[in-house]
Design a protein around this motif. Sequence first.
Motif, mmCIF file in Angstrom:
data_model
loop_
_atom_site.group_PDB
_atom_site.id
_atom_site.type_symbol
_atom_site.label_atom_id
_atom_site.label_comp_id
_atom_site.label_asym_id
_atom_site.label_seq_id
_atom_site.Cartn_x
_atom_site.Cartn_y
_atom_site.Cartn_z
ATOM 1 N N ARG A 220 -2.382 2.501 1.524
ATOM 2 C CA ARG A 220 -2.414 3.373 0.343
ATOM 3 C C ARG A 220 -3.196 4.654 0.630
ATOM 4 N NH1 ARG A 220 -6.046 4.214 -3.860
ATOM 5 N NH2 ARG A 220 -5.084 4.914 -5.834
ATOM 6 N N GLY B 165 0.805 -1.217 0.000
ATOM 7 C CA GLY B 165 0.000 0.000 0.000
ATOM 8 C C GLY B 165 0.836 1.264 0.000
ATOM 9 N N ARG C 146 -4.926 -1.551 1.233
ATOM 10 C CA ARG C 146 -5.862 -0.453 0.956
ATOM 11 C C ARG C 146 -5.725 0.665 1.983
ATOM 12 N NH1 ARG C 146 -8.081 0.563 -3.902
ATOM 13 N NH2 ARG C 146 -8.879 -1.321 -4.896
ATOM 14 N N ALA D 209 2.453 1.667 -3.496
ATOM 15 C CA ALA D 209 1.450 2.053 -4.485
ATOM 16 C C ALA D 209 1.007 3.500 -4.297
ATOM 17 C CB ALA D 209 0.246 1.115 -4.388
ATOM 18 N N GLY D 210 0.780 3.913 -3.061
ATOM 19 C CA GLY D 210 0.324 5.276 -2.825
ATOM 20 C C GLY D 210 1.384 6.318 -3.098
ATOM 21 N N TYR D 211 2.641 6.023 -2.809
ATOM 22 C CA TYR D 211 3.699 7.014 -3.014
ATOM 23 C C TYR D 211 4.142 7.075 -4.476
ATOM 24 C CZ TYR D 211 7.989 9.664 -2.390
ATOM 25 O OH TYR D 211 8.976 10.614 -2.498
ATOM 26 N N THR E 6 -1.105 6.868 2.764
ATOM 27 C CA THR E 6 0.028 7.415 2.011
ATOM 28 C C THR E 6 -0.420 8.548 1.097
ATOM 29 O OG1 THR E 6 1.088 5.244 2.066
ATOM 30 C CG2 THR E 6 1.921 6.822 0.453
ATOM 31 N N LEU E 7 -1.577 8.413 0.492
ATOM 32 C CA LEU E 7 -2.075 9.471 -0.390
ATOM 33 C C LEU E 7 -2.326 10.772 0.366
ATOM 34 C CD1 LEU E 7 -4.568 7.485 -2.669
ATOM 35 C CD2 LEU E 7 -2.311 8.374 -3.285
ATOM 36 N N GLY F 208 2.425 5.948 -7.301
ATOM 37 C CA GLY F 208 1.376 6.349 -8.226
ATOM 38 C C GLY F 208 1.592 5.759 -9.616
ATOM 39 N N MET G 227 -2.804 -2.234 -7.157
ATOM 40 C CA MET G 227 -4.182 -2.173 -6.682
ATOM 41 C C MET G 227 -5.098 -3.134 -7.438
ATOM 42 S SD MET G 227 -4.461 -0.340 -4.031
ATOM 43 C CE MET G 227 -2.882 -1.079 -3.575
ATOM 44 N N ASP H 30 0.980 1.980 -9.095
ATOM 45 C CA ASP H 30 -0.232 1.996 -8.268
ATOM 46 C C ASP H 30 -1.341 1.187 -8.925
ATOM 47 O OD1 ASP H 30 -2.165 2.618 -6.410
ATOM 48 O OD2 ASP H 30 -2.571 4.597 -7.225
#
Length: 319
Positions: A199, A138, A196, A141-143, A202-203, A145, A153, A149
């Motif tokens: 992520r 997560g 999830r 993926a969030g950092y 992180t967003l 992008g 996901m 990502d």
Amino acid sequence: MSLAPVTRPPETPPETRPMSRREWLLSDRPQSRTQARLGRAYMTWRRFSANRLAVLGLCILLALIFVAIFADALAPYNPVIGNLAGARLLPPGSEGYLLGTDDQGRDILSRLIHGSRLTLLVVLLVAIIAAPVGLIVGAVAGYAGGWIDAVLMRITDIFLAFPKLVLALAFVAALGPGIENAVIAIAITSWPPYARIARAETLTVRHSDYIAAVRLMGASPLRIIFRHVMPMCMSSLIVRVTLDMAGIILTAAGLGFLGLGAQPPLPEWGAMIASGRRFILDQWWVATMPGIAILIVSLGFNLLGDGLRDALDPRESGQ
């Protein structure tokens, strides 16, 4: 006639009172990082201890750990070897058997006490395996992008599309029955919700000022993820892991009930329910006692998770 200025004697400073430990922890101007961390931990404990149900859940968990550690001393009988000749299917309270015996003449209380070790082992191993995997997936993926990502996901969505127990059954059927394979199967099916949550956290922080400052200082993306982003996701992840412990226990019990988890004669609670379902009408205690144990432990983890959610996120508790 001029008046001489009146000189007042210097005021004596007020008596300085040494700061108590509570005032030191609650100080709004901490003098060190240690004081700030201890102060946050103390405030978290105050919010947690104010919830009586959460304290009850913590007591249940501590009792489970105590029973698992001292199972050999607490169990009155051997959990594996029974007395087929004179102690088969005895009701609770008969001949010194507090919770009765099963069809093999084994003491149910002793089997429940030793089964707490298996339950705690499954919970710890699944948390150790699934939580870090979900956190790393997560956070990356969030950092990162973009296509990273999207790929991570979509893999997560594939795992989330199947019911956890059905997917665990598929993996155990492929790996073979056994407590080790059951742990691996449950861990494989448990990491997507953690990914999830990581992520989403992180967003919310990847565009923060302190992340930008760390990036300007020359920190690599991996260092930013592991040293600055992932610690921000820990509180939410701890709450979700605690709340998921009840589901993990039920999944492990379901696999044991179907004969795909711990194998006989291990005293696993789900397997004990499966062996007692044949006597559910006449000798109800054989299946009921392990069911009550699963209920109490699952309730304890749920109460503990609710309390941690309120304590680690004051916005949820209105504080």
